[in-house]
Design a protein around this motif. Structure first.
Motif, mmCIF file in Angstrom:
data_model
loop_
_atom_site.group_PDB
_atom_site.id
_atom_site.type_symbol
_atom_site.label_atom_id
_atom_site.label_comp_id
_atom_site.label_asym_id
_atom_site.label_seq_id
_atom_site.Cartn_x
_atom_site.Cartn_y
_atom_site.Cartn_z
ATOM 1 N N UNK A 1 4.236 -4.200 -3.990
ATOM 2 C CA UNK A 1 3.829 -3.931 -2.635
ATOM 3 C C UNK A 1 2.943 -2.680 -2.633
ATOM 4 N N UNK A 2 1.814 -2.779 -1.965
ATOM 5 C CA UNK A 2 0.881 -1.659 -1.863
ATOM 6 C C UNK A 2 1.369 -0.673 -0.814
ATOM 7 N N UNK A 3 1.267 0.610 -1.155
ATOM 8 C CA UNK A 3 1.590 1.680 -0.220
ATOM 9 C C UNK A 3 0.312 2.457 0.046
ATOM 10 N N UNK A 4 0.008 2.663 1.330
ATOM 11 C CA UNK A 4 -1.178 3.421 1.715
ATOM 12 C C UNK A 4 -0.755 4.744 2.330
ATOM 13 N N UNK A 28 3.662 5.994 -8.209
ATOM 14 C CA UNK A 28 3.845 4.646 -7.675
ATOM 15 C C UNK A 28 2.689 3.775 -8.172
ATOM 16 N N UNK A 29 2.962 2.581 -8.678
ATOM 17 C CA UNK A 29 1.909 1.797 -9.332
ATOM 18 C C UNK A 29 0.813 1.231 -8.422
ATOM 19 N N UNK A 30 1.101 0.989 -7.169
ATOM 20 C CA UNK A 30 0.091 0.391 -6.293
ATOM 21 C C UNK A 30 -0.082 1.259 -5.046
ATOM 22 N N UNK A 31 -0.661 2.418 -5.241
ATOM 23 C CA UNK A 31 -0.816 3.420 -4.191
ATOM 24 C C UNK A 31 -2.290 3.632 -3.890
ATOM 25 N N UNK A 32 -2.614 3.713 -2.612
ATOM 26 C CA UNK A 32 -3.977 4.068 -2.235
ATOM 27 C C UNK A 32 -3.913 5.248 -1.273
#
Length: 60
Positions: A1-4, A28-32
């Protein structure tokens, strides 16, 4: 799950660059990180390529 992570700024904060860098240092692997500002020169204050920069005129 992406976290922004969204940082709202008018571009005058002294700690803006450090704040963005600290966010990007998270493991966190999918962080923007998104920086939203009404300052058109915000890109010169954040010389990083890992942030998305959004500039909107008026109030944010």
């Amino acid at each position: 799950m992406r976290v922004s992570l969204i940082i709202l700024t008018n571009g005058t904060e002294n700690g803006l660059k450090r704040c963005a860098e600290t966010c990007l240092e998270q493991d966190y692997p999918d962080l923007e990180v998104i920086v939203a500002s009404n300052d058109p020169e915000i890109a010169t204050k954040l010389p990083m390529t890992d942030c998305k920069i959004v500039v909107k005129s008026g109030r944010i």
